[in-house]
Design a protein around this motif. Structure first.
Motif, PDB file in Angstrom:
ATOM      1  N   UNK A  28       0.907  -1.359  -0.013  1.00 13.31           N
ATOM      2  CA  UNK A  28       0.326   0.280   0.486  1.00 13.31           C
ATOM      3  C   UNK A  28       1.139   1.337   0.081  1.00 13.31           C
ATOM      4  N   UNK A  29       1.605   1.637   0.375  1.00 14.57           N
ATOM      5  CA  UNK A  29       2.801   2.457   0.829  1.00 14.57           C
ATOM      6  C   UNK A  29       3.865   2.628  -0.796  1.00 14.57           C
ATOM      7  N   UNK A  30       3.679   2.070  -1.142  1.00 16.06           N
ATOM      8  CA  UNK A  30       4.401   1.358  -2.399  1.00 16.06           C
ATOM      9  C   UNK A  30       3.127   2.108  -3.936  1.00 16.06           C
ATOM     10  N   UNK A  31       1.939   2.426  -3.285  1.00 17.76           N
ATOM     11  CA  UNK A  31       1.037   2.702  -4.155  1.00 17.76           C
ATOM     12  C   UNK A  31       0.074   1.807  -4.948  1.00 17.76           C
ATOM     13  N   UNK A  32       0.092   0.391  -3.839  1.00 19.00           N
ATOM     14  CA  UNK A  32      -0.878  -0.792  -5.050  1.00 19.00           C
ATOM     15  C   UNK A  32      -2.390  -0.623  -4.161  1.00 19.00           C
ATOM     16  N   UNK A  33      -2.814  -0.487  -5.203  1.00 17.09           N
ATOM     17  CA  UNK A  33      -4.787  -1.088  -4.922  1.00 17.09           C
ATOM     18  C   UNK A  33      -5.515  -2.747  -4.254  1.00 17.09           C
ATOM     19  N   UNK A  34      -5.627  -3.039  -3.506  1.00 14.85           N
ATOM     20  CA  UNK A  34      -5.585  -4.200  -3.067  1.00 14.85           C
ATOM     21  C   UNK A  34      -7.469  -4.538  -3.583  1.00 14.85           C
ATOM     22  N   UNK A  35      -7.809  -5.884  -3.888  1.00 17.19           N
ATOM     23  CA  UNK A  35      -7.922  -6.639  -4.718  1.00 17.19           C
ATOM     24  C   UNK A  35      -8.775  -7.680  -4.597  1.00 17.19           C
ATOM     25  N   UNK A  36      -9.786  -8.370  -4.076  1.00 12.86           N
ATOM     26  CA  UNK A  36     -10.258  -9.392  -4.334  1.00 12.86           C
ATOM     27  C   UNK A  36     -10.822 -10.068  -5.540  1.00 12.86           C
ATOM     28  N   UNK A  37     -10.666 -10.977  -5.985  1.00 15.54           N
ATOM     29  CA  UNK A  37     -11.000 -11.798  -7.173  1.00 15.54           C
ATOM     30  C   UNK A  37     -11.595 -13.413  -6.704  1.00 15.54           C
ATOM     31  N   UNK A  38     -12.275 -12.937  -7.366  1.00 10.83           N
ATOM     32  CA  UNK A  38     -13.522 -14.459  -7.875  1.00 10.83           C
ATOM     33  C   UNK A  38     -12.811 -16.457  -8.520  1.00 10.83           C
ATOM     34  N   UNK A  80      -5.543  -9.555  -4.641  1.00  8.43           N
ATOM     35  CA  UNK A  80      -4.362  -9.027  -5.121  1.00  8.43           C
ATOM     36  C   UNK A  80      -3.893  -7.375  -5.230  1.00  8.43           C
ATOM     37  N   UNK A  81      -2.718  -7.469  -5.993  1.00  9.74           N
ATOM     38  CA  UNK A  81      -2.760  -5.759  -5.341  1.00  9.74           C
ATOM     39  C   UNK A  81      -2.346  -4.834  -7.206  1.00  9.74           C
ATOM     40  N   UNK A  82      -2.675  -4.195  -7.058  1.00  3.14           N
ATOM     41  CA  UNK A  82      -3.095  -3.723  -8.427  1.00  3.14           C
ATOM     42  C   UNK A  82      -2.073  -2.570  -8.240  1.00  3.14           C
ATOM     43  N   UNK A  83      -1.778  -2.237  -9.948  1.00  4.73           N
ATOM     44  CA  UNK A  83      -1.283  -0.407 -10.787  1.00  4.73           C
ATOM     45  C   UNK A  83      -1.583  -0.762 -11.914  1.00  4.73           C
ATOM     46  N   UNK A  84      -2.281   0.505 -12.298  1.00  4.86           N
ATOM     47  CA  UNK A  84      -2.485   1.116 -13.777  1.00  4.86           C
ATOM     48  C   UNK A  84      -1.393   0.156 -15.309  1.00  4.86           C
ATOM     49  N   UNK A  99       0.861  -2.257 -14.841  1.00  4.73           N
ATOM     50  CA  UNK A  99       1.920  -3.448 -14.681  1.00  4.73           C
ATOM     51  C   UNK A  99      -0.258  -3.949 -15.299  1.00  4.73           C
ATOM     52  N   UNK A 100      -0.968  -4.380 -14.029  1.00  2.00           N
ATOM     53  CA  UNK A 100      -1.920  -4.815 -13.601  1.00  2.00           C
ATOM     54  C   UNK A 100      -2.897  -5.186 -15.384  1.00  2.00           C
ATOM     55  N   UNK A 101      -3.321  -6.632 -15.881  1.00  2.00           N
ATOM     56  CA  UNK A 101      -3.929  -6.360 -17.092  1.00  2.00           C
ATOM     57  C   UNK A 101      -5.404  -5.966 -16.136  1.00  2.00           C
ATOM     58  N   UNK A 102      -6.196  -6.322 -15.412  1.00  2.00           N
ATOM     59  CA  UNK A 102      -7.396  -5.824 -14.779  1.00  2.00           C
ATOM     60  C   UNK A 102      -6.968  -4.417 -14.610  1.00  2.00           C
ATOM     61  N   UNK A 103      -6.467  -3.766 -13.744  1.00  2.00           N
ATOM     62  CA  UNK A 103      -6.693  -2.059 -14.043  1.00  2.00           C
ATOM     63  C   UNK A 103      -6.931  -1.834 -14.929  1.00  2.00           C
ATOM     64  N   UNK A 109      -3.267   8.314  -6.223  1.00  2.00           N
ATOM     65  CA  UNK A 109      -3.995   8.533  -6.898  1.00  2.00           C
ATOM     66  C   UNK A 109      -4.554   7.739  -8.548  1.00  2.00           C
ATOM     67  N   UNK A 110      -4.547   6.728  -8.612  1.00  2.00           N
ATOM     68  CA  UNK A 110      -4.156   6.404 -10.057  1.00  2.00           C
ATOM     69  C   UNK A 110      -5.683   5.533 -10.474  1.00  2.00           C
ATOM     70  N   UNK A 111      -6.786   6.411 -10.151  1.00  2.00           N
ATOM     71  CA  UNK A 111      -7.937   6.930 -10.714  1.00  2.00           C
ATOM     72  C   UNK A 111      -8.516   8.183 -11.345  1.00  2.00           C
TER      73      UNK A 111
END
Ligand code: SF4
Ligand code: SF4
Length: 282
Positions: free
Chosen positions: A166-176, A186-190, A192-196, A231-233
């Motif tokens: 989180x301190x590195x700026x990664x956004x937490x997500x849960x996945x089915x 997962x810990x996502x960023x815009x 490198x993360x394909x989902x984001x 803020x990644x959004x």
């Protein structure tokens, strides 16, 4: 409450319902096959993003027909939600086992092993059933090329690691993995993360926004703008007149990451349902 809270959470936060992580769901053979194929073929992810790119360039009538169809299919198999770190803590409070895994997205986008993902499950024994399934697929997957041994983590260590991300700026997500079974955090960023990427830049949301929205307390904010850097959004703006940061609730995903960069504790999260401008935005 998002669609999944109504469908899979009896009107409460679906990802906090223990049954959605249960061994019962994970034992389903179709689901095990899906998980196996998901981890065996990372190239499938890249192909999917390619398909989305084609969809984005297709005529509008094709997009209008295909997008809801594809989204419905995605929601049945592999769908996520942004979750603030407090709720990650709650999830870790009731799951029985946690294992750290290489991120499939980063294998595709960065081409190297980055252990940003956590497999979680409800099993009586200390080793995750998720781990056992992965071991059946390929024992080397869990050990990876440059690491030794299986990475089973205590809940405390998992939470500490997630706080560091989180301190590195990664956004937490849960996945089915076939809804409603939840198998991963997962810990996502815009970048490198394909989902984001699919969600934010391709207008094909494969994750819900969080059940929260952030707000700034103007009495505490000193206008330093540190929060804007994480803020990644694109939800934050700076008011030159007031010399304060403001958050657009229509763009905020409620990840809460901005809070970790604010030394004044000026940012808080509110329930999305209580913010009229954002309550229907997922
Ligand atoms: S980091 Fe905190 S104090 Fe600085 S601008 Fe953002 S909200 Fe204000
Ligand atoms: S403003 Fe919203 S989207 Fe941006 S970092 Fe903060 S909580 Fe996340």
């Amino acid at each position: 409450m998002c669609e999944f809270c109504h469908k899979h959470g009896e009107g409460k936060k679906w990802y906090l319902q223990a049954q959605n992580y249960s061994e019962d769901l994970l034992s389903d053979l179709r689901r095990r096959k899906f998980i196996g194929e998901f981890f065996q073929y990372p190239d499938n992810l890249e192909e999917k993003v390619g398909e989305l790119d084609k969809l984005r360039q297709a005529p509008s009538f094709v997009r209008a027909v295909m997008t809801p169809f594809m989204l419905n299919r995605q929601k049945k198999v592999h769908y996520g939600q942004v979750v603030p770190v407090e709720d990650i803590d709650r999830i870790l409070g009731f799951v029985n086992s946690v294992v750290r895994l290489p991120c499939m997205c980063r294998q595709v986008t960065v081409g190297s092993e980055q252990r940003y993902c956590y497999g979680v499950s409800m099993v009586p024994q200390s080793e995750s059933q998720f781990t056992q399934i992965l071991r059946e697929i390929d024992a080397a997957y869990l050990t990876g090329p440059n690491t030794s041994g299986l990475e089973t983590l205590s809940k405390e260590l998992a939470l500490t690691s997630i706080h560091e991300l989180e301190k590195k700026g990664l956004c937490h997500t849960v996945w089915t993995f076939m809804a409603p079974f939840i198998g991963g955090i997962c810990n996502c960023d815009r970048s490198d993360c394909l989902a984001m990427r699919a969600t934010v830049t391709m207008s094909f949301p494969v994750m819900f926004r969080a059940e929260y929205v952030a707000g700034v307390n103007p009495d505490l904010c000193n206008g330093c703008r540190q929060c804007m850097r994480v803020c990644q959004f694109g939800a934050m703006g700076y008011s030159i007149a007031h010399e304060k940061v403001i958050i657009d609730p229509r763009r905020c995903y409620g990840c809460g990451i901005c809070r970790s960069s604010c030394t004044k504790n000026a940012i808080g999260l509110d329930e999305r349902s209580k913010i009229p401008l954002a309550s229907r935005l997922w």
